[in-house]
Design an enzyme around this catalytic site. Structure first.
Site, mmCIF file in Angstrom:
data_model
loop_
_atom_site.group_PDB
_atom_site.id
_atom_site.type_symbol
_atom_site.label_atom_id
_atom_site.label_comp_id
_atom_site.label_asym_id
_atom_site.label_seq_id
_atom_site.Cartn_x
_atom_site.Cartn_y
_atom_site.Cartn_z
ATOM 1 N N THR A 144 -30.419 -14.219 -16.520
ATOM 2 C CA THR A 144 -29.745 -14.034 -17.799
ATOM 3 C C THR A 144 -30.640 -13.298 -18.783
ATOM 4 O O THR A 144 -31.869 -13.446 -18.752
ATOM 5 C CB THR A 144 -29.316 -15.397 -18.382
ATOM 6 O OG1 THR A 144 -28.731 -15.182 -19.663
ATOM 7 C CG2 THR A 144 -30.481 -16.363 -18.539
ATOM 8 N N SER A 179 -32.479 -22.547 -24.412
ATOM 9 C CA SER A 179 -31.796 -23.809 -24.054
ATOM 10 C C SER A 179 -32.372 -24.282 -22.723
ATOM 11 O O SER A 179 -33.008 -23.499 -22.003
ATOM 12 C CB SER A 179 -30.285 -23.598 -23.901
ATOM 13 O OG SER A 179 -30.007 -22.893 -22.693
ATOM 14 N N TYR A 181 -30.684 -24.786 -20.171
ATOM 15 C CA TYR A 181 -30.035 -23.933 -19.170
ATOM 16 C C TYR A 181 -30.812 -22.629 -18.999
ATOM 17 O O TYR A 181 -31.180 -22.240 -17.893
ATOM 18 C CB TYR A 181 -28.575 -23.613 -19.560
ATOM 19 C CG TYR A 181 -28.136 -22.286 -18.994
ATOM 20 C CD1 TYR A 181 -27.916 -22.128 -17.626
ATOM 21 C CD2 TYR A 181 -28.016 -21.145 -19.813
ATOM 22 C CE1 TYR A 181 -27.581 -20.883 -17.096
ATOM 23 C CE2 TYR A 181 -27.682 -19.917 -19.288
ATOM 24 C CZ TYR A 181 -27.468 -19.791 -17.932
ATOM 25 O OH TYR A 181 -27.154 -18.567 -17.398
ATOM 26 N N HIS A 182 -31.059 -21.925 -20.137
ATOM 27 C CA HIS A 182 -31.763 -20.644 -20.038
ATOM 28 C C HIS A 182 -33.152 -20.837 -19.415
ATOM 29 O O HIS A 182 -33.638 -19.984 -18.669
ATOM 30 C CB HIS A 182 -31.863 -19.989 -21.429
ATOM 31 C CG HIS A 182 -30.565 -19.416 -21.934
ATOM 32 N ND1 HIS A 182 -29.746 -20.098 -22.822
ATOM 33 C CD2 HIS A 182 -29.926 -18.245 -21.685
ATOM 34 C CE1 HIS A 182 -28.678 -19.353 -23.089
ATOM 35 N NE2 HIS A 182 -28.758 -18.234 -22.419
ATOM 36 N N LYS A 185 -33.225 -20.719 -15.659
ATOM 37 C CA LYS A 185 -33.219 -19.358 -15.097
ATOM 38 C C LYS A 185 -34.641 -18.798 -15.035
ATOM 39 O O LYS A 185 -34.980 -18.043 -14.131
ATOM 40 C CB LYS A 185 -32.348 -18.445 -15.968
ATOM 41 C CG LYS A 185 -30.883 -18.814 -15.978
ATOM 42 C CD LYS A 185 -30.236 -18.429 -14.667
ATOM 43 C CE LYS A 185 -28.740 -18.545 -14.728
ATOM 44 N NZ LYS A 185 -28.087 -18.286 -13.440
HETATM 45 P P1 NAD Z 1 -18.926 -20.496 -13.407
HETATM 46 O O1 NAD Z 1 -19.260 -21.849 -13.896
HETATM 47 O O2 NAD Z 1 -17.573 -19.952 -13.698
HETATM 48 O O3 NAD Z 1 -19.168 -20.396 -11.828
HETATM 49 C C1 NAD Z 1 -20.264 -20.980 -11.176
HETATM 50 C C2 NAD Z 1 -19.776 -21.479 -9.822
HETATM 51 O O4 NAD Z 1 -20.886 -22.036 -9.108
HETATM 52 C C3 NAD Z 1 -18.733 -22.582 -9.957
HETATM 53 O O5 NAD Z 1 -17.597 -22.282 -9.184
HETATM 54 C C4 NAD Z 1 -19.455 -23.839 -9.444
HETATM 55 O O6 NAD Z 1 -18.582 -24.742 -8.804
HETATM 56 C C5 NAD Z 1 -20.492 -23.244 -8.497
HETATM 57 N N1 NAD Z 1 -21.698 -24.086 -8.341
HETATM 58 C C6 NAD Z 1 -22.497 -24.605 -9.314
HETATM 59 N N2 NAD Z 1 -23.494 -25.332 -8.771
HETATM 60 C C7 NAD Z 1 -23.343 -25.271 -7.426
HETATM 61 C C8 NAD Z 1 -24.044 -25.835 -6.325
HETATM 62 N N3 NAD Z 1 -25.113 -26.626 -6.510
HETATM 63 N N4 NAD Z 1 -23.632 -25.564 -5.067
HETATM 64 C C9 NAD Z 1 -22.536 -24.766 -4.857
HETATM 65 N N5 NAD Z 1 -21.818 -24.204 -5.877
HETATM 66 C C10 NAD Z 1 -22.223 -24.454 -7.147
HETATM 67 O O7 NAD Z 1 -20.055 -19.503 -13.990
HETATM 68 P P2 NAD Z 1 -19.994 -17.920 -14.185
HETATM 69 O O8 NAD Z 1 -19.644 -17.635 -15.581
HETATM 70 O O9 NAD Z 1 -19.225 -17.306 -13.083
HETATM 71 O O10 NAD Z 1 -21.523 -17.569 -14.001
HETATM 72 C C11 NAD Z 1 -22.021 -17.266 -12.694
HETATM 73 C C12 NAD Z 1 -23.506 -16.977 -12.768
HETATM 74 O O11 NAD Z 1 -23.745 -15.878 -13.636
HETATM 75 C C13 NAD Z 1 -24.326 -18.126 -13.321
HETATM 76 O O12 NAD Z 1 -25.535 -18.233 -12.605
HETATM 77 C C14 NAD Z 1 -24.585 -17.740 -14.744
HETATM 78 O O13 NAD Z 1 -25.784 -18.296 -15.200
HETATM 79 C C15 NAD Z 1 -24.659 -16.236 -14.663
HETATM 80 N N6 NAD Z 1 -24.257 -15.574 -15.912
HETATM 81 C C16 NAD Z 1 -23.009 -15.752 -16.436
HETATM 82 C C17 NAD Z 1 -22.662 -15.124 -17.629
HETATM 83 C C18 NAD Z 1 -21.312 -15.302 -18.286
HETATM 84 O O14 NAD Z 1 -21.126 -14.778 -19.402
HETATM 85 N N7 NAD Z 1 -20.360 -15.977 -17.670
HETATM 86 C C19 NAD Z 1 -23.594 -14.291 -18.256
HETATM 87 C C20 NAD Z 1 -24.866 -14.130 -17.692
HETATM 88 C C21 NAD Z 1 -25.189 -14.771 -16.511
HETATM 89 N N1 USQ Z 2 -21.776 -18.010 -30.707
HETATM 90 C C1 USQ Z 2 -21.078 -18.017 -31.892
HETATM 91 N N2 USQ Z 2 -19.833 -18.550 -31.894
HETATM 92 C C2 USQ Z 2 -19.235 -19.034 -30.767
HETATM 93 C C3 USQ Z 2 -19.941 -19.009 -29.563
HETATM 94 C C4 USQ Z 2 -21.214 -18.494 -29.565
HETATM 95 O O1 USQ Z 2 -21.575 -17.565 -32.939
HETATM 96 O O2 USQ Z 2 -18.095 -19.508 -30.856
HETATM 97 C C5 USQ Z 2 -23.121 -17.414 -30.660
HETATM 98 C C6 USQ Z 2 -24.210 -18.358 -30.130
HETATM 99 O O3 USQ Z 2 -24.778 -19.128 -31.177
HETATM 100 C C7 USQ Z 2 -25.193 -17.361 -29.524
HETATM 101 C C8 USQ Z 2 -24.306 -16.215 -29.042
HETATM 102 O O4 USQ Z 2 -23.071 -16.346 -29.740
HETATM 103 O O5 USQ Z 2 -26.055 -16.861 -30.504
HETATM 104 C C9 USQ Z 2 -24.031 -16.232 -27.557
HETATM 105 O O6 USQ Z 2 -23.492 -17.499 -27.212
HETATM 106 P P1 USQ Z 2 -22.479 -17.649 -25.978
HETATM 107 O O7 USQ Z 2 -21.986 -19.062 -25.947
HETATM 108 O O8 USQ Z 2 -21.493 -16.557 -25.994
HETATM 109 O O9 USQ Z 2 -23.461 -17.334 -24.743
HETATM 110 P P2 USQ Z 2 -24.717 -18.130 -24.197
HETATM 111 O O10 USQ Z 2 -24.768 -19.531 -24.637
HETATM 112 O O11 USQ Z 2 -25.936 -17.301 -24.475
HETATM 113 O O12 USQ Z 2 -24.433 -18.142 -22.635
HETATM 114 C C10 USQ Z 2 -23.601 -17.183 -21.980
HETATM 115 C C11 USQ Z 2 -23.283 -17.727 -20.605
HETATM 116 C C12 USQ Z 2 -24.592 -17.873 -19.821
HETATM 117 C C13 USQ Z 2 -25.341 -16.561 -19.818
HETATM 118 C C14 USQ Z 2 -25.561 -16.021 -21.223
HETATM 119 C C15 USQ Z 2 -26.090 -14.606 -21.236
HETATM 120 O O13 USQ Z 2 -22.620 -18.985 -20.720
HETATM 121 O O14 USQ Z 2 -24.295 -18.287 -18.504
HETATM 122 O O15 USQ Z 2 -26.580 -16.741 -19.202
HETATM 123 O O16 USQ Z 2 -24.278 -15.948 -21.889
HETATM 124 S S1 USQ Z 2 -27.232 -14.329 -22.547
HETATM 125 O O17 USQ Z 2 -26.625 -14.765 -23.800
HETATM 126 O O18 USQ Z 2 -27.542 -12.928 -22.583
HETATM 127 O O19 USQ Z 2 -28.398 -15.153 -22.236
#
Ligand code: NAD
Ligand code: USQ
Length: 384
Positions: A144, A179, A181-182, A185
């Site tokens: 991420t 976070s 979570y972050h 990664k």
């Molecule tokens: P999502 O929650 O929609 O999908 C993740 C999938 O992984 C789910 O179907 C879940 O069941 C599966 N999963 C989780 N843990 C598992 C495990 N231990 N074994 C097997 N399956 C498992 O998430 P997404 O939005 O599709 O994100 C996918 C990936 O991309 C993540 O790693 C996330 O961090 C990354 N990412 C997402 C975004 C975003 O904006 N959605 C942005 C940047 C990075």
């Molecule tokens: N934010 C708002 N209002 C909202 C939601 C979010 O102002 O209603 C702000 C948050 O405070 C933050 C930014 O928007 O500053 C991004 O938040 P987000 O919830 O859109 O995204 P984030 O929590 O960073 O996580 C999402 C995905 C995660 C991925 C990440 C990419 O859930 O899996 O890793 O985006 S990045 O942000 O580049 O790290």
């Protein structure tokens, strides 16, 4: 080429699995379906009515004539993972299978631990399984942009060359994630880098920005193939949430000043970036990092774009600055590089009025499914 998509039932994974399948890759999906369970625990549902995994795969098979193998199980279960890899024999593994919500990881100790164990152990298991049986397989891992945080200097793609006391080296770019979570990664990135160094594995870490949109060429062809679109305060992300809020007449939820700037990309570019990474694999022993986003926006700018597009469609929309539930800079320098995927041939879908219109119309179509009580953020980063 045989590609195993881990997390293939999720938002990015489902779209990617179908895209790769339609492009002729031999695709397997591995997923433990935990995300559907977390939604149920939180009492939320995606805006879109997603069908069960067996049904959506069967529908794809009927419509495209292409088979997708399914392995339901958990990658933190090493015996299951190793058995699946031996059965499927992947040449590339795309790893989306993690807990991906920052707010979810900040709910309490239990959620922080669960996020880090799930993500770090899952990835470590993949590395061991590759080392044991598939050392030539290419790991394409979703990282991420948030690994970098918001430093007051330009963000490079994974590495930075530093001169210090007259000596020079190229080192991993400093990480300041926001976070638990972050942070998971960042831990993954270190583990993958180390495994490439000691075992000669090949890996690409895709530091993806925030993804928006819902339709791709494949998921749009039939309602049973529809992708998830999260709008709730835990799993919903900025632009997607704003469009859904506009559709139901809820004020747009900008946290704090809204100067928080992030990298963003259309989900149609996510699937293409993965394909580009797979077709141009890392070398043996190489830990490659690409920044996967196409544009930078501040949260307030995005809210304004959504507001203007919504007003043009006759919707009544306001922007609210809520007290920020997160601890993060609300006004800061942010300039990240993203040339490596462009160099490989990515042709971005930039955020346009037509995309905003289509996302707003999509949100209007399903707005009856929105439960308003899940829109405001409830998870705080602070002590009390
Ligand atoms: P999502 O929650 O929609 O999908 C993740 C999938 O992984 C789910 O179907 C879940 O069941 C599966 N999963 C989780 N843990 C598992 C495990 N231990 N074994 C097997 N399956 C498992 O998430 P997404 O939005 O599709 O994100 C996918 C990936 O991309 C993540 O790693 C996330 O961090 C990354 N990412 C997402 C975004 C975003 O904006 N959605 C942005 C940047 C990075
Ligand atoms: N934010 C708002 N209002 C909202 C939601 C979010 O102002 O209603 C702000 C948050 O405070 C933050 C930014 O928007 O500053 C991004 O938040 P987000 O919830 O859109 O995204 P984030 O929590 O960073 O996580 C999402 C995905 C995660 C991925 C990440 C990419 O859930 O899996 O890793 O985006 S990045 O942000 O580049 O790290």
């Amino acid at each position: 080429m045989k590609v195993l998509v881990i997390g293939g039932d999720g938002y990015c994974g489902w779209a990617t699995a179908l895209h790769l399948s339609s492009r002729g890759y031999d695709v397997g999906i591995l997923d433990n379906l935990i995300r559907r369970h977390w939604d149920a625990q939180l009492g939320v549902e995606t805006l879109t009515p997603i069908s069960p995994i067996h049904q959506r795969i069967e529908r794809w098979n009927n419509l495209s004539g292409k088979a997708v193998d399914l392995y339901v199980g958990d990658i933190t279960d090493y015996a299951f993972l190793s058995k699946t890899l031996r059965e499927f024999e992947p040449e590339a593994i795309v790893h989306f299978g993690e807990q991906r919500s920052a707010p979810f990881s900040m709910i309490d100790r239990e959620h922080a631990v669960m996020t880090q164990v799930n993500n770090v152990v899952g990835t470590l298991n993949i590395l061991y399984a590759m080392k044991e049986d598939f050392p030539d397989c290419h790991l394409v891992k979703l990282g991420t942009m948030g690994e970098y945080g918001t430093p007051n200097i330009d963000i490079e793609e994974g590495y930075i060359t530093i001169e210090h006391n007259g000596r020079k080296d190229t080192l991993p770019y400093p990480k300041q994630p926001g976070s638990f979570y972050h942070l998971s990664k960042v831990h993954d990135s270190h583990n993958i880098h180390f495994a490439c160094k000691i075992w000669g594995l090949r890996a690409t870490d895709l530091n993806q920005g925030v993804v928006y949109g819902v339709l791709t060429e494949e998921t749009g062809i039939d309602e049973l193939l529809i992708n998830r679109l999260d709008y709730d305060g835990v799993f919903g992300t900025a632009l997607n949430r704003f469009c859904i809020q506009a559709a139901i007449g809820h004020p747009l939820t900008v946290y704090g000043k809204g100067g928080q700037t992030r990298g963003f990309l259309d989900i149609r570019d996510t699937v293409r970036c993965i394909e580009l990474a797979i077709t141009n694999p890392a070398d043996a022993g190489q830990f490659r990092v690409f920044n996967q986003f196409t544009e930078l926006f501040s949260v307030y700018d995005l809210a304004l774009k959504v507001k203007n597009a919504a007003i043009a469609m006759g919707l009544d929309v306001e922007i609210n600055h809520l007290e920020n539930p997160r601890v993060e800079l609300e006004q800061h320098y942010f300039n990240a590089k993203n040339t490596k995927l462009l160099d490989l041939g990515l042709q971005p879908h930039y955020l346009s009025d037509s995309l905003l219109d289509s996302l707003l119309n999509f949100a209007i179509k399903y707005k009856g499914r929105v439960d308003e009580k899940h829109i405001l953020p409830k998870v705080s980063w602070r002590r009390s």
